[in-house]
Design a protein around this motif. Sequence first.
Motif, PDB file in Angstrom:
ATOM      1  N   ARG A  61     -11.128 -33.801 -30.509  1.00  0.00           N
ATOM      2  CA  ARG A  61     -12.585 -33.643 -30.471  1.00  0.00           C
ATOM      3  C   ARG A  61     -13.226 -34.341 -29.285  1.00  0.00           C
ATOM      4  NH1 ARG A  61     -13.387 -35.542 -36.463  1.00  0.00           N
ATOM      5  NH2 ARG A  61     -11.715 -36.833 -35.678  1.00  0.00           N
ATOM      6  N   LEU A 109     -18.646 -41.275 -33.637  1.00  0.00           N
ATOM      7  CA  LEU A 109     -18.172 -41.635 -34.969  1.00  0.00           C
ATOM      8  C   LEU A 109     -17.879 -43.133 -35.068  1.00  0.00           C
ATOM      9  CD1 LEU A 109     -17.373 -40.726 -37.801  1.00  0.00           C
ATOM     10  CD2 LEU A 109     -15.086 -40.260 -36.922  1.00  0.00           C
ATOM     11  N   SER A 110     -17.198 -43.678 -34.067  1.00  0.00           N
ATOM     12  CA  SER A 110     -16.878 -45.110 -34.075  1.00  0.00           C
ATOM     13  C   SER A 110     -18.141 -45.950 -34.102  1.00  0.00           C
ATOM     14  CB  SER A 110     -16.056 -45.479 -32.840  1.00  0.00           C
ATOM     15  OG  SER A 110     -14.826 -44.815 -32.836  1.00  0.00           O
ATOM     16  N   ALA A 164     -25.087 -41.686 -31.910  1.00  0.00           N
ATOM     17  CA  ALA A 164     -24.757 -42.507 -33.082  1.00  0.00           C
ATOM     18  C   ALA A 164     -25.897 -43.464 -33.419  1.00  0.00           C
ATOM     19  CB  ALA A 164     -23.474 -43.292 -32.829  1.00  0.00           C
ATOM     20  N   LEU A 189     -17.086 -37.458 -29.403  1.00  0.00           N
ATOM     21  CA  LEU A 189     -17.035 -37.522 -30.863  1.00  0.00           C
ATOM     22  C   LEU A 189     -16.393 -38.808 -31.346  1.00  0.00           C
ATOM     23  CD1 LEU A 189     -16.158 -33.824 -31.778  1.00  0.00           C
ATOM     24  CD2 LEU A 189     -18.349 -35.001 -32.037  1.00  0.00           C
ATOM     25  N   THR A 190     -15.376 -39.259 -30.645  1.00  0.00           N
ATOM     26  CA  THR A 190     -14.730 -40.521 -31.008  1.00  0.00           C
ATOM     27  C   THR A 190     -15.726 -41.668 -30.892  1.00  0.00           C
ATOM     28  OG1 THR A 190     -12.582 -39.715 -30.264  1.00  0.00           O
ATOM     29  CG2 THR A 190     -12.846 -42.110 -30.434  1.00  0.00           C
ATOM     30  N   SER A 202     -11.126 -46.168 -33.089  1.00  0.00           N
ATOM     31  CA  SER A 202     -10.541 -44.863 -33.408  1.00  0.00           C
ATOM     32  C   SER A 202      -9.656 -44.382 -32.271  1.00  0.00           C
ATOM     33  CB  SER A 202     -11.641 -43.834 -33.631  1.00  0.00           C
ATOM     34  OG  SER A 202     -12.425 -44.198 -34.714  1.00  0.00           O
ATOM     35  N   LEU A 235     -20.111 -45.680 -37.517  1.00  0.00           N
ATOM     36  CA  LEU A 235     -19.459 -46.465 -38.562  1.00  0.00           C
ATOM     37  C   LEU A 235     -19.553 -47.967 -38.298  1.00  0.00           C
ATOM     38  CD1 LEU A 235     -16.310 -44.244 -39.208  1.00  0.00           C
ATOM     39  CD2 LEU A 235     -18.385 -44.434 -40.625  1.00  0.00           C
TER      40      LEU A 235
END
Length: 190
Positions: free
Chosen positions: A100, A108-109, A44, A104-105, A95, A112
Amino acid sequence: MHPFLTSTALVALAEIGDKTQLLSLLLAARYRAPIPIVLGILVATLANHGIAAGVGDMLARVLEPSILNWAVVLSFVAMGLWILVPDKLDEEDLSKRSARGIFLTTALSFFLAEMGDKTQVATIALAARFSAWIPVVAGTTLGMLLANVPVVLFGHRFADRLPSRWIHAVAAVMFIVLGALALRTALLTR
């Protein structure tokens, strides 16, 4: 100062007490799976700071040097002051675990959470200042990992013992000093 070392130090210090560090602590407490969390943070951060450094590098190429110099001065001083404002993260912002997986959590978290965050703005300013995309992204990513990996591994035990107020003050001073150095450059290139 070398762009890589400056980027590493500034982001590592700026990240102390930041919402993404709090997110690291929440993810570690919830999932207790450090490897996918750390890998999610890495991916990320590389993506987010890569984009941010690209924007900063583009600004350095598009703007007149005098305008860019003043923008960098304002960015560093603003960052120095912004760091003094503590971040908070609500549990509801985290999240939920999905099929996933934790990686992935986390990715993505984190991606963002970094949007418009202090360290993303700092990455833009550092890339514009140094015109060195790879060293800046590598440095800011390492700084994020230096601040967040220990939290993932040990944070829930030591969170209350870190003198975050002092760490924020040091980071703020570093940004303001960089702003002063950029001011000197801006005044000389008028």
